[in-house]
Design a protein around this motif. Sequence first.
Motif, PDB file in Angstrom:
ATOM      1  N   GLU A 172       0.838  -1.202   0.000  1.00 19.28           N
ATOM      2  CA  GLU A 172       0.000   0.000   0.000  1.00 19.28           C
ATOM      3  C   GLU A 172       0.874   1.253   0.000  1.00 19.28           C
ATOM      4  O   GLU A 172       0.576   2.240  -0.687  1.00 19.28           O
ATOM      5  CB  GLU A 172      -0.921  -0.006   1.219  1.00 19.28           C
ATOM      6  CG  GLU A 172      -1.864   1.192   1.318  1.00 19.28           C
ATOM      7  CD  GLU A 172      -2.863   1.280   0.169  1.00 19.28           C
ATOM      8  OE1 GLU A 172      -3.471   2.353  -0.017  1.00 19.28           O
ATOM      9  OE2 GLU A 172      -3.029   0.276  -0.555  1.00 19.28           O
ATOM     10  N   LYS A 173       1.948   1.216   0.769  1.00 22.28           N
ATOM     11  CA  LYS A 173       2.890   2.345   0.781  1.00 22.28           C
ATOM     12  C   LYS A 173       3.490   2.540  -0.609  1.00 22.28           C
ATOM     13  O   LYS A 173       3.613   3.666  -1.094  1.00 22.28           O
ATOM     14  CB  LYS A 173       4.016   2.075   1.790  1.00 22.28           C
ATOM     15  CG  LYS A 173       3.592   2.171   3.250  1.00 22.28           C
ATOM     16  CD  LYS A 173       3.424   3.615   3.672  1.00 22.28           C
ATOM     17  CE  LYS A 173       3.186   3.726   5.163  1.00 22.28           C
ATOM     18  NZ  LYS A 173       2.990   5.134   5.588  1.00 22.28           N
ATOM     19  N   GLN A 174       3.847   1.409  -1.230  1.00 22.27           N
ATOM     20  CA  GLN A 174       4.435   1.470  -2.567  1.00 22.27           C
ATOM     21  C   GLN A 174       3.418   2.000  -3.578  1.00 22.27           C
ATOM     22  O   GLN A 174       3.751   2.809  -4.437  1.00 22.27           O
ATOM     23  CB  GLN A 174       4.918   0.080  -2.976  1.00 22.27           C
ATOM     24  CG  GLN A 174       5.731   0.065  -4.268  1.00 22.27           C
ATOM     25  CD  GLN A 174       6.161  -1.334  -4.627  1.00 22.27           C
ATOM     26  OE1 GLN A 174       5.338  -2.229  -4.792  1.00 22.27           O
ATOM     27  NE2 GLN A 174       7.460  -1.541  -4.768  1.00 22.27           N
ATOM     28  N   ARG A 175       2.170   1.546  -3.460  1.00 23.97           N
ATOM     29  CA  ARG A 175       1.122   1.977  -4.387  1.00 23.97           C
ATOM     30  C   ARG A 175       0.901   3.484  -4.303  1.00 23.97           C
ATOM     31  O   ARG A 175       0.642   4.150  -5.306  1.00 23.97           O
ATOM     32  CB  ARG A 175      -0.188   1.244  -4.064  1.00 23.97           C
ATOM     33  CG  ARG A 175      -1.313   1.488  -5.075  1.00 23.97           C
ATOM     34  CD  ARG A 175      -2.598   0.838  -4.627  1.00 23.97           C
ATOM     35  NE  ARG A 175      -3.163   1.495  -3.451  1.00 23.97           N
ATOM     36  CZ  ARG A 175      -3.863   2.621  -3.496  1.00 23.97           C
ATOM     37  NH1 ARG A 175      -4.072   3.242  -4.636  1.00 23.97           N
ATOM     38  NH2 ARG A 175      -4.363   3.138  -2.381  1.00 23.97           N
ATOM     39  N   ARG A 176       1.025   4.035  -3.103  1.00 18.72           N
ATOM     40  CA  ARG A 176       0.832   5.469  -2.895  1.00 18.72           C
ATOM     41  C   ARG A 176       2.116   6.268  -3.126  1.00 18.72           C
ATOM     42  O   ARG A 176       2.123   7.481  -2.945  1.00 18.72           O
ATOM     43  CB  ARG A 176       0.354   5.723  -1.467  1.00 18.72           C
ATOM     44  CG  ARG A 176      -1.022   5.158  -1.157  1.00 18.72           C
ATOM     45  CD  ARG A 176      -1.399   5.472   0.276  1.00 18.72           C
ATOM     46  NE  ARG A 176      -2.733   4.991   0.604  1.00 18.72           N
ATOM     47  CZ  ARG A 176      -3.321   5.162   1.791  1.00 18.72           C
ATOM     48  NH1 ARG A 176      -2.657   5.809   2.753  1.00 18.72           N
ATOM     49  NH2 ARG A 176      -4.532   4.700   2.017  1.00 18.72           N
ATOM     50  N   SER A 177       3.170   5.562  -3.505  1.00 14.75           N
ATOM     51  CA  SER A 177       4.479   6.194  -3.714  1.00 14.75           C
ATOM     52  C   SER A 177       4.967   6.902  -2.454  1.00 14.75           C
ATOM     53  O   SER A 177       5.598   7.959  -2.512  1.00 14.75           O
ATOM     54  CB  SER A 177       4.411   7.192  -4.883  1.00 14.75           C
ATOM     55  OG  SER A 177       4.087   6.531  -6.082  1.00 14.75           O
ATOM     56  N   GLU A 178       4.663   6.309  -1.298  1.00 18.30           N
ATOM     57  CA  GLU A 178       5.100   6.858  -0.021  1.00 18.30           C
ATOM     58  C   GLU A 178       6.402   6.192   0.411  1.00 18.30           C
ATOM     59  O   GLU A 178       6.627   5.012   0.136  1.00 18.30           O
ATOM     60  CB  GLU A 178       4.025   6.643   1.052  1.00 18.30           C
ATOM     61  CG  GLU A 178       2.716   7.376   0.767  1.00 18.30           C
ATOM     62  CD  GLU A 178       1.671   7.089   1.840  1.00 18.30           C
ATOM     63  OE1 GLU A 178       1.990   6.347   2.789  1.00 18.30           O
ATOM     64  OE2 GLU A 178       0.549   7.601   1.711  1.00 18.30           O
ATOM     65  N   ALA A 179       7.239   6.928   1.072  1.00 20.94           N
ATOM     66  CA  ALA A 179       8.503   6.378   1.570  1.00 20.94           C
ATOM     67  C   ALA A 179       8.218   5.306   2.620  1.00 20.94           C
ATOM     68  O   ALA A 179       7.316   5.452   3.448  1.00 20.94           O
ATOM     69  CB  ALA A 179       9.354   7.493   2.178  1.00 20.94           C
ATOM     70  N   ILE A 180       8.960   4.219   2.549  1.00 20.08           N
ATOM     71  CA  ILE A 180       8.789   3.123   3.502  1.00 20.08           C
ATOM     72  C   ILE A 180       9.797   3.295   4.626  1.00 20.08           C
ATOM     73  O   ILE A 180      11.005   3.219   4.414  1.00 20.08           O
ATOM     74  CB  ILE A 180       8.982   1.761   2.819  1.00 20.08           C
ATOM     75  CG1 ILE A 180       7.901   1.556   1.751  1.00 20.08           C
ATOM     76  CG2 ILE A 180       8.915   0.630   3.844  1.00 20.08           C
ATOM     77  CD1 ILE A 180       8.086   0.301   0.921  1.00 20.08           C
ATOM     78  N   ASN A 181       9.270   3.571   5.813  1.00 20.37           N
ATOM     79  CA  ASN A 181      10.108   3.781   6.984  1.00 20.37           C
ATOM     80  C   ASN A 181      10.197   2.471   7.766  1.00 20.37           C
ATOM     81  O   ASN A 181       9.187   1.950   8.237  1.00 20.37           O
ATOM     82  CB  ASN A 181       9.506   4.887   7.867  1.00 20.37           C
ATOM     83  CG  ASN A 181      10.375   5.206   9.062  1.00 20.37           C
ATOM     84  OD1 ASN A 181      10.409   4.445  10.022  1.00 20.37           O
ATOM     85  ND2 ASN A 181      11.077   6.316   8.997  1.00 20.37           N
ATOM     86  N   VAL A 182      11.398   1.939   7.879  1.00 23.41           N
ATOM     87  CA  VAL A 182      11.605   0.640   8.503  1.00 23.41           C
ATOM     88  C   VAL A 182      11.144   0.624   9.959  1.00 23.41           C
ATOM     89  O   VAL A 182      10.542  -0.339  10.430  1.00 23.41           O
ATOM     90  CB  VAL A 182      13.088   0.228   8.414  1.00 23.41           C
ATOM     91  CG1 VAL A 182      13.305  -1.111   9.103  1.00 23.41           C
ATOM     92  CG2 VAL A 182      13.517   0.143   6.958  1.00 23.41           C
ATOM     93  N   VAL A 183      11.417   1.717  10.675  1.00 24.75           N
ATOM     94  CA  VAL A 183      11.016   1.805  12.083  1.00 24.75           C
ATOM     95  C   VAL A 183       9.499   1.743  12.207  1.00 24.75           C
ATOM     96  O   VAL A 183       8.947   1.067  13.081  1.00 24.75           O
ATOM     97  CB  VAL A 183      11.556   3.105  12.724  1.00 24.75           C
ATOM     98  CG1 VAL A 183      11.031   3.240  14.152  1.00 24.75           C
ATOM     99  CG2 VAL A 183      13.075   3.120  12.709  1.00 24.75           C
ATOM    100  N   SER A 184       8.793   2.420  11.305  1.00 23.85           N
ATOM    101  CA  SER A 184       7.330   2.422  11.320  1.00 23.85           C
ATOM    102  C   SER A 184       6.779   1.024  11.025  1.00 23.85           C
ATOM    103  O   SER A 184       5.787   0.589  11.620  1.00 23.85           O
ATOM    104  CB  SER A 184       6.785   3.409  10.289  1.00 23.85           C
ATOM    105  OG  SER A 184       7.158   4.725  10.631  1.00 23.85           O
TER     106      SER A 184
END
Length: 206
Positions: A172-184
């Motif tokens: 979903e993060k990838q689909r929205r082109s949002e940065a993927i935060n490992v800690v989150s």
Amino acid sequence: MSEIFSELPKKRRTAIVNAGLEVFSKFEYKRASTEEIAIKAGISKGLLFYYFHNKMSLYMFLLDYCNDLLKEQSEIMKLEDITDFFEYIGKAVELKTILLEKNPYIMDFTMRAYYSQNEIISEKLQNKIQKDMNDQYSTHFKKVDYSKFREEADPEEIYQMLIWMTDGYLHEKQRRSEAINVVSVKKELDKWIDKLKRISYKEDYL
């Protein structure tokens, strides 16, 4: 991969691997340019194909490379000695976090590989990924104490649920082109682990 590549100095091998991970993490397989990989690695395209017979060989090598990194880090963290199912999963996420901090392109590369569709390499990738997942469960969870689970709980099913939930979150993060935060990601997974532990473990182990 040719034997010549494995005999290269570590610095040169690392440059080629990192260049490959970067380009394949940014573009789908078909659009990823081997010429760009060669430029980033500081070598000619002809030399790249001398080390790897073709684009697919390079791609599959990189996928194995990522899996090998996970295995090596697993041994360092002694994951195979953990007997608690949910502790193991939490440590596995910590392991991936360590690797991603070292090379941020690993996550994007593996995510693209996992969700590859309608490409010449897609079927081969899906077969390999499924086999790796099956092998991981049977190998890495062999010392887990399953007596902690309620009778109606299925550990393998719960493991699969956690994979789906994590991958769904990342997709979903990838689909929205949002940065993927490992800690989150780890923070979210910890919440899911806690909830699943409460409904699948016996009272004495909560």
